[in-house]
Scaffold this motif. Structure first.
Motif, PDB file in Angstrom:
ATOM      1  N   GLY A 152       0.812  -1.200   0.000  1.00 14.77           N
ATOM      2  CA  GLY A 152       0.000   0.000   0.000  1.00 14.77           C
ATOM      3  C   GLY A 152       0.851   1.258   0.000  1.00 14.77           C
ATOM      4  O   GLY A 152       2.084   1.218  -0.049  1.00 14.77           O
ATOM      5  N   LEU A 153       0.193   2.404   0.054  1.00 16.76           N
ATOM      6  CA  LEU A 153       0.876   3.682  -0.035  1.00 16.76           C
ATOM      7  C   LEU A 153       1.841   3.904   1.118  1.00 16.76           C
ATOM      8  O   LEU A 153       2.915   4.474   0.938  1.00 16.76           O
ATOM      9  CB  LEU A 153      -0.158   4.816  -0.074  1.00 16.76           C
ATOM     10  CG  LEU A 153       0.390   6.244  -0.014  1.00 16.76           C
ATOM     11  CD1 LEU A 153       1.312   6.526  -1.196  1.00 16.76           C
ATOM     12  CD2 LEU A 153      -0.762   7.248   0.026  1.00 16.76           C
ATOM     13  N   THR A 189      -2.639   1.260  19.514  1.00 17.21           N
ATOM     14  CA  THR A 189      -2.708  -0.020  18.814  1.00 17.21           C
ATOM     15  C   THR A 189      -2.162   0.158  17.410  1.00 17.21           C
ATOM     16  O   THR A 189      -2.531   1.106  16.705  1.00 17.21           O
ATOM     17  CB  THR A 189      -4.164  -0.528  18.742  1.00 17.21           C
ATOM     18  OG1 THR A 189      -4.634  -0.819  20.064  1.00 17.21           O
ATOM     19  CG2 THR A 189      -4.254  -1.787  17.895  1.00 17.21           C
ATOM     20  N   PHE A 190      -1.274  -0.752  17.010  1.00  9.50           N
ATOM     21  CA  PHE A 190      -0.704  -0.772  15.673  1.00  9.50           C
ATOM     22  C   PHE A 190      -1.242  -2.003  14.964  1.00  9.50           C
ATOM     23  O   PHE A 190      -1.122  -3.124  15.473  1.00  9.50           O
ATOM     24  CB  PHE A 190       0.823  -0.827  15.735  1.00  9.50           C
ATOM     25  CG  PHE A 190       1.450   0.345  16.451  1.00  9.50           C
ATOM     26  CD1 PHE A 190       1.986   1.403  15.737  1.00  9.50           C
ATOM     27  CD2 PHE A 190       1.486   0.395  17.837  1.00  9.50           C
ATOM     28  CE1 PHE A 190       2.554   2.490  16.385  1.00  9.50           C
ATOM     29  CE2 PHE A 190       2.058   1.468  18.506  1.00  9.50           C
ATOM     30  CZ  PHE A 190       2.592   2.521  17.779  1.00  9.50           C
ATOM     31  N   ALA A 191      -1.836  -1.806  13.791  1.00  9.26           N
ATOM     32  CA  ALA A 191      -2.485  -2.920  13.095  1.00  9.26           C
ATOM     33  C   ALA A 191      -2.136  -2.896  11.623  1.00  9.26           C
ATOM     34  O   ALA A 191      -1.853  -1.838  11.043  1.00  9.26           O
ATOM     35  CB  ALA A 191      -4.000  -2.855  13.288  1.00  9.26           C
ATOM     36  N   GLY A 192      -2.168  -4.081  11.003  1.00 10.60           N
ATOM     37  CA  GLY A 192      -1.796  -4.187   9.605  1.00 10.60           C
ATOM     38  C   GLY A 192      -2.759  -5.034   8.809  1.00 10.60           C
ATOM     39  O   GLY A 192      -3.568  -5.786   9.364  1.00 10.60           O
ATOM     40  N   CYS A 193      -2.636  -4.927   7.486  1.00  9.48           N
ATOM     41  CA  CYS A 193      -3.492  -5.695   6.587  1.00  9.48           C
ATOM     42  C   CYS A 193      -2.695  -6.292   5.435  1.00  9.48           C
ATOM     43  O   CYS A 193      -3.270  -6.822   4.492  1.00  9.48           O
ATOM     44  CB  CYS A 193      -4.623  -4.820   6.051  1.00  9.48           C
ATOM     45  SG  CYS A 193      -4.057  -3.290   5.262  1.00  9.48           S
ATOM     46  N   ASN A 194      -1.366  -6.195   5.522  1.00 14.52           N
ATOM     47  CA  ASN A 194      -0.480  -6.764   4.507  1.00 14.52           C
ATOM     48  C   ASN A 194       0.878  -6.989   5.163  1.00 14.52           C
ATOM     49  O   ASN A 194       0.964  -7.048   6.400  1.00 14.52           O
ATOM     50  CB  ASN A 194      -0.400  -5.855   3.275  1.00 14.52           C
ATOM     51  CG  ASN A 194      -0.041  -4.419   3.629  1.00 14.52           C
ATOM     52  OD1 ASN A 194       0.915  -4.160   4.352  1.00 14.52           O
ATOM     53  ND2 ASN A 194      -0.817  -3.464   3.114  1.00 14.52           N
ATOM     54  N   SER A 195       1.948  -7.077   4.378  1.00 16.64           N
ATOM     55  CA  SER A 195       3.255  -7.359   4.963  1.00 16.64           C
ATOM     56  C   SER A 195       3.954  -6.127   5.532  1.00 16.64           C
ATOM     57  O   SER A 195       5.017  -6.254   6.153  1.00 16.64           O
ATOM     58  CB  SER A 195       4.167  -8.031   3.929  1.00 16.64           C
ATOM     59  OG  SER A 195       4.432  -7.154   2.851  1.00 16.64           O
ATOM     60  N   GLN A 197       4.641  -3.639   8.345  1.00 17.28           N
ATOM     61  CA  GLN A 197       4.507  -3.973   9.759  1.00 17.28           C
ATOM     62  C   GLN A 197       3.234  -3.402  10.365  1.00 17.28           C
ATOM     63  O   GLN A 197       2.564  -4.063  11.148  1.00 17.28           O
ATOM     64  CB  GLN A 197       5.745  -3.499  10.536  1.00 17.28           C
ATOM     65  CG  GLN A 197       5.921  -4.129  11.911  1.00 17.28           C
ATOM     66  CD  GLN A 197       5.168  -3.383  12.988  1.00 17.28           C
ATOM     67  OE1 GLN A 197       4.814  -2.199  12.830  1.00 17.28           O
ATOM     68  NE2 GLN A 197       4.900  -4.060  14.101  1.00 17.28           N
ATOM     69  N   HIS A 198       2.881  -2.179  10.017  1.00 21.61           N
ATOM     70  CA  HIS A 198       1.538  -1.692  10.346  1.00 21.61           C
ATOM     71  C   HIS A 198       1.100  -0.690   9.291  1.00 21.61           C
ATOM     72  O   HIS A 198       1.920   0.031   8.719  1.00 21.61           O
ATOM     73  CB  HIS A 198       1.446  -1.088  11.755  1.00 21.61           C
ATOM     74  CG  HIS A 198       2.258   0.151  11.974  1.00 21.61           C
ATOM     75  ND1 HIS A 198       3.600   0.122  12.339  1.00 21.61           N
ATOM     76  CD2 HIS A 198       1.935   1.475  11.895  1.00 21.61           C
ATOM     77  CE1 HIS A 198       4.043   1.363  12.479  1.00 21.61           C
ATOM     78  NE2 HIS A 198       3.057   2.198  12.209  1.00 21.61           N
ATOM     79  N   SER A 199      -0.188  -0.674   9.011  1.00 24.33           N
ATOM     80  CA  SER A 199      -0.772   0.261   8.061  1.00 24.33           C
ATOM     81  C   SER A 199      -1.573   1.348   8.758  1.00 24.33           C
ATOM     82  O   SER A 199      -1.866   2.382   8.164  1.00 24.33           O
ATOM     83  CB  SER A 199      -1.669  -0.474   7.052  1.00 24.33           C
ATOM     84  OG  SER A 199      -0.900  -1.323   6.234  1.00 24.33           O
ATOM     85  N   MET A 215       2.712   8.329   6.742  1.00 28.25           N
ATOM     86  CA  MET A 215       4.081   7.908   6.487  1.00 28.25           C
ATOM     87  C   MET A 215       4.268   7.503   5.040  1.00 28.25           C
ATOM     88  O   MET A 215       3.483   6.735   4.489  1.00 28.25           O
ATOM     89  CB  MET A 215       4.455   6.724   7.392  1.00 28.25           C
ATOM     90  CG  MET A 215       5.932   6.317   7.356  1.00 28.25           C
ATOM     91  SD  MET A 215       6.480   5.396   5.880  1.00 28.25           S
ATOM     92  CE  MET A 215       5.476   3.910   5.994  1.00 28.25           C
ATOM     93  N   LEU A 216       5.321   8.039   4.414  1.00 31.01           N
ATOM     94  CA  LEU A 216       5.761   7.617   3.098  1.00 31.01           C
ATOM     95  C   LEU A 216       7.153   7.015   3.230  1.00 31.01           C
ATOM     96  O   LEU A 216       8.021   7.576   3.922  1.00 31.01           O
ATOM     97  CB  LEU A 216       5.809   8.794   2.122  1.00 31.01           C
ATOM     98  CG  LEU A 216       4.476   9.446   1.760  1.00 31.01           C
ATOM     99  CD1 LEU A 216       4.712  10.597   0.781  1.00 31.01           C
ATOM    100  CD2 LEU A 216       3.511   8.430   1.168  1.00 31.01           C
TER     101      LEU A 216
END
Length: 314
Positions: A152-153, A189-195, A197-199, A215-216
């Protein structure tokens, strides 16, 4: 990861910014960040590219005196099967939504999106079938290459007024997987939806919602350094010095955007295997970084450097 366990979304798709400072935002996005102008026609604004997607940042004029900031966070849904199942998911969770197609969706560079409001009042668009421009390749004005693709972005961090409800919305309803949490001086809370580490990161605002940062990630530490040189020369106000986060291992610094929220510019983010990640909780004395990431004002005070980060005083 089974189909049932997979998140409804697969990554950060786009960010919509509302501003009265279009020219300033265009310079900030292109000359400093290295984003490229897009051919997408945006009413009262413009779009910027970070890769083959036709729109990653959509910047729209709100008029003088209107609120500045992030208007919409767009999350990308993984294909038609997930898109077709989305209304039932939202209905089951009693989340009101509006499906948008046609010219309005085209303004986002997607085929369609579902607009919802999260429990802390943020506008969220769950988008489907983004438009790509593979023939006219993305060429950064500053020569950088952004780390996007299946990650993702980038990521977003939001201070939320209704913390527990917001965590439930993104994890139980949208299917984000918690990577780690903090319950010390702050709750987060840090959460992700892909590889990546967090989105998304959610910080307990104790009743207050406020834009925090986007973040870019670029693929060279030298590009981070060059951008930092420009910021220290006055291209944008610096807010947090160079450092490395403990969780995603990102080496980064923070700057203020023309709309007041922060943008983290980084390199070297951690990639994980979502199927093998073990959720953790931070203990000890707490802290966001392994080293650095000192607020700019603290750096100036400690070093006695009147000229450092002069743009902050502007």
């Amino acid at each position: 990861m089974s189909e049932a366990e997979a998140p409804a979304v697969v990554g950060l798709g786009y960010v919509v910014v509302e501003t009265s400072r279009l020219e300033e935002w265009h310079r900030f996005g292109t000359d400093l960040l290295g984003l490229a102008p897009s051919s997408l026609k945006v009413e009262n604004g413009f779009a910027l590219r970070a890769d083959e997607r036709i729109a990653r940042f959509i910047v729209q004029d709100t008029g003088t005196g209107a609120p500045e900031g992030i208007a919409v966070i767009g999350w990308e849904v993984a294909g038609r099967r997930r898109w077709d199942a989305l209304p039932a998911t939202l209905d089951e969770a009693s989340v009101p939504y509006e499906i948008v197609t046609g010219p309005a969706a085209a303004q986002r560079g997607v085929a369609a999106y579902a607009r919802v409001t999260d429990p802390s009042g943020y506008t969220v668009e769950l988008c489907y079938a983004p438009v790509v421009e593979p023939i006219e390749q993305f060429v950064s004005p500053t020569g950088v290459r952004f780390v996007t693709g299946e990650q993702g972005l980038g990521h977003v961090t939001q201070t939320v007024s209704h913390y527990d409800e917001s965590v439930d919305f993104y994890t139980r309803i949208l299917g984000f997987h918690v990577r780690e949490s903090i319950d010390l001086a702050i709750r987060a809370t840090f959460a992700g939806c892909n590889s990546r580490q967090h989105s998304i990161a959610l910080i307990d605002g104790q009743g207050v919602s406020a834009d925090h940062h986007v973040m870019l990630e670029v693929d060279s530490i030298d590009d981070v350094g060059r951008a930092l040189d420009k910021v220290n020369a006055g291209a944008a106000p610096a807010t947090v010095g160079l450092g490395r986060h403990w969780n995603d291992k990102m080496i980064s610094f923070y700057m203020e955007t023309p709309s007041g929220f922060q943008l983290e510019y980084g390199f070297g983010g951690l990639r994980i295997d979502p199927d093998r990640w073990t959720e953790v909780r931070q203990g000890g004395r707490g802290g966001a970084s392994l080293w650095g990431h000192t607020p700019v004002q603290s750096l100036r005070d400690a070093a006695g450097m009147k000229g450092f980060g002069a743009a902050v005083e502007a």
